[in-house]
Design a protein around this motif. Sequence first.
Motif, short mmCIF file in Angstrom:
data_model
loop_
_atom_site.label_atom_id
_atom_site.label_comp_id
_atom_site.label_asym_id
_atom_site.label_seq_id
_atom_site.Cartn_x
_atom_site.Cartn_y
_atom_site.Cartn_z
N VAL A 365 7.72 -106.65 28.34
CA VAL A 365 9.13 -106.54 28.74
C VAL A 365 10.03 -107.09 27.63
CG1 VAL A 365 10.88 -107.43 30.32
CG2 VAL A 365 8.73 -106.54 31.22
N GLY A 366 9.61 -108.19 27.02
CA GLY A 366 10.36 -108.74 25.90
C GLY A 366 10.50 -107.72 24.77
N ALA A 367 9.43 -107.01 24.49
CA ALA A 367 9.46 -105.98 23.45
C ALA A 367 10.43 -104.86 23.83
CB ALA A 367 8.06 -105.41 23.23
N MET A 368 10.42 -104.49 25.10
CA MET A 368 11.32 -103.42 25.57
C MET A 368 12.78 -103.81 25.42
SD MET A 368 9.43 -102.25 29.08
CE MET A 368 7.98 -101.20 29.08
N MET A 369 13.08 -105.08 25.63
CA MET A 369 14.47 -105.52 25.62
C MET A 369 15.04 -105.62 24.20
SD MET A 369 14.65 -108.25 28.74
CE MET A 369 16.43 -108.31 28.67
N LEU A 370 14.20 -105.51 23.20
CA LEU A 370 14.69 -105.54 21.82
C LEU A 370 15.50 -104.29 21.48
CD1 LEU A 370 11.67 -106.97 19.79
CD2 LEU A 370 13.77 -108.13 20.43
N ARG A 371 15.38 -103.27 22.31
CA ARG A 371 16.05 -102.00 21.99
C ARG A 371 17.56 -102.17 21.84
NH1 ARG A 371 14.84 -99.45 27.91
NH2 ARG A 371 12.77 -99.93 27.16
N ASN A 372 18.14 -103.14 22.53
CA ASN A 372 19.60 -103.32 22.47
C ASN A 372 20.09 -103.84 21.13
OD1 ASN A 372 19.99 -102.43 25.09
ND2 ASN A 372 19.83 -104.46 25.98
N VAL A 373 19.18 -104.28 20.28
CA VAL A 373 19.59 -104.82 19.00
C VAL A 373 20.25 -103.75 18.13
CG1 VAL A 373 17.49 -104.40 17.65
CG2 VAL A 373 18.86 -106.46 17.21
N LYS A 374 19.92 -102.49 18.38
CA LYS A 374 20.48 -101.41 17.57
C LYS A 374 21.97 -101.20 17.84
CE LYS A 374 18.99 -97.84 20.88
NZ LYS A 374 18.08 -96.70 21.09
N TYR A 375 22.48 -101.77 18.93
CA TYR A 375 23.90 -101.61 19.26
C TYR A 375 24.77 -102.72 18.67
CZ TYR A 375 22.02 -98.33 22.67
OH TYR A 375 21.36 -97.28 23.27
N ILE A 376 24.15 -103.71 18.03
CA ILE A 376 24.90 -104.82 17.45
C ILE A 376 25.48 -104.39 16.10
CG2 ILE A 376 24.74 -107.18 16.53
CD1 ILE A 376 22.52 -107.67 18.60
N ASN A 377 26.71 -104.76 15.84
CA ASN A 377 27.39 -104.40 14.60
C ASN A 377 26.98 -105.36 13.48
OD1 ASN A 377 29.11 -103.49 12.61
ND2 ASN A 377 30.94 -104.45 13.49
N PHE A 378 25.97 -104.98 12.70
CA PHE A 378 25.48 -105.84 11.63
C PHE A 378 26.31 -105.72 10.36
CE2 PHE A 378 21.65 -105.58 14.28
CZ PHE A 378 21.30 -106.93 14.35
N ASP A 379 27.28 -104.83 10.35
CA ASP A 379 28.14 -104.69 9.18
C ASP A 379 29.27 -105.72 9.15
OD1 ASP A 379 26.69 -102.51 8.22
OD2 ASP A 379 27.81 -101.11 9.51
N ASP A 380 29.49 -106.38 10.28
CA ASP A 380 30.56 -107.38 10.38
C ASP A 380 29.92 -108.74 10.66
OD1 ASP A 380 32.68 -109.06 11.04
OD2 ASP A 380 33.78 -107.48 12.10
N PHE A 381 29.99 -109.65 9.69
CA PHE A 381 29.33 -110.95 9.83
C PHE A 381 29.94 -111.79 10.96
CE2 PHE A 381 28.10 -110.02 5.39
CZ PHE A 381 26.73 -110.14 5.54
N THR A 382 31.19 -111.54 11.30
CA THR A 382 31.80 -112.29 12.40
C THR A 382 31.27 -111.82 13.76
OG1 THR A 382 33.71 -110.82 12.60
CG2 THR A 382 33.90 -112.67 11.06
N ASP A 383 30.58 -110.70 13.76
CA ASP A 383 29.93 -110.20 14.97
C ASP A 383 28.43 -110.46 14.95
OD1 ASP A 383 32.21 -109.16 16.23
OD2 ASP A 383 32.09 -107.30 15.06
N CYS A 384 27.79 -110.21 13.80
CA CYS A 384 26.32 -110.28 13.77
C CYS A 384 25.80 -111.72 13.75
CB CYS A 384 25.76 -109.48 12.61
SG CYS A 384 25.94 -110.24 10.98
N ILE A 385 26.53 -112.66 13.12
CA ILE A 385 26.06 -114.05 13.11
C ILE A 385 26.08 -114.67 14.51
CG2 ILE A 385 26.57 -116.38 12.26
CD1 ILE A 385 27.36 -115.12 9.60
#
Length: 442
Positions: A365-385
């Motif tokens: 289940v933990g592995a399944m829940m990692l899927r949401n990481v693709k929706y995080i905005n990693f281009d903006d450090f004020t969001d990704c940090i």
Amino acid sequence: MSASNNTPLLERLFAIKARHSTVRTEIIAGLTTFVAMAYIIFVNPSILEAAHMPREAAVAATIYTAALCSIAMGLFANLPLAMAPGMGINAFFSFYVCGTMGLSWQTALGAVFISGIVFLILSVTKIRELIIETVPMDLKNAIGVGIGLFIAFVGLQGAGIVRTDNATMIALGHVTDPKVLLALGGVILIGVMLAMRLSAAILGGILIVTIVGMIFGVTPAPTSIDAVMSFNFPSISETFLQMDLMGAIHYGLISVIFTFTVVELFDNLGTLIGVTKAANLIDEKGNITNVNQALITDSCGTLLSAVVGTCTVTSYVESTAGVNAGGRTGLTAITVGVCFILSLVFAPLAGLIPSFATAPALIIVGAMMLRNVKYINFDDFTDCIPAFLTIIMMPLSYSIASGFGFGFASYCLLKTFTGRFKEVSPLMWIITIVFCISFTMH
């Protein structure tokens, strides 16, 4: 009454077809969630016993609150969210309030009841709902991922795949241990069944690992029908209505009540967001389906837990096991509640499910829940940090609320120091200040 007569009623109550599910899937999902969280029947009383609470009453209170609150969540909020006395908060209850501070469990229950009143006020006034709405989407996605890592870590520990180490704090476990081998085999087995799209993959994996463990003598098998059934229902008479409200007020337990309130509020909030996200019950604007009903149900559950005689009831991250088995409606939560009621008779049978059999489910289940990481905005450090701190601090601090706090605080500070303070709402700052205060009281 025929199934055809029942189906319209179930559809009206739970909108099963509208959420692309079936009655069979919902029941299997409920069974899956129950098996994944059945350990609470035995773990919670053992922790509360450290606070000198009567063990039999603690067992009964654990089962009754889990059953009633899960059913209430299913009926009133129509969410696949199971509830039970919270892990972590029970340790705070027993080891800090009743241990370090030396207060009676009756006084501690009084503090739980007062915190429940606070929850209810926040819920009725929709302040809790407003708090959820003010959480940025990147943090909401990070919460789901963080919870996934947290429960996977719990599973790895429960299986013995990782262990404590004096030098490095954590290290690889003894992989030749039969329990570890069975748990690792369970991960592969469940993974294969999921790849084959078998709806009961997680539940099936848990049962198969348990049976194999019994065959090879790794875990004890039942010797008779009496070993798996008991008609002597545990009683809550020794803890029912025993909370000492005046004692909690007399001792001036502001910090204790505050901690109960903050930890429960954000533990439940994080779990609610994570589970509903996994079930696709959050819209594109980040709004959770029936969130107000869910929060009021949770608040009433906290009051009930103090009345019956256990620590604060909260939503369980193990609900994601049922969600990933297909659960999408309140029928899943009701199934969990019914299973808890049945466990009054079959409590010894639930105890036959070893931790190394449930651990693979938590890891998957933990592995399944990692899927949401693709929706995080990693281009903006004020969001990704802030998202990263939310994710990493949940398992490392062993607290969903702590991860939430680090994410909130870093988000507010980074946005402010980069001149984007307008993106931070006043409520975000209030929550951040509350978390900073709670950290100083830890």
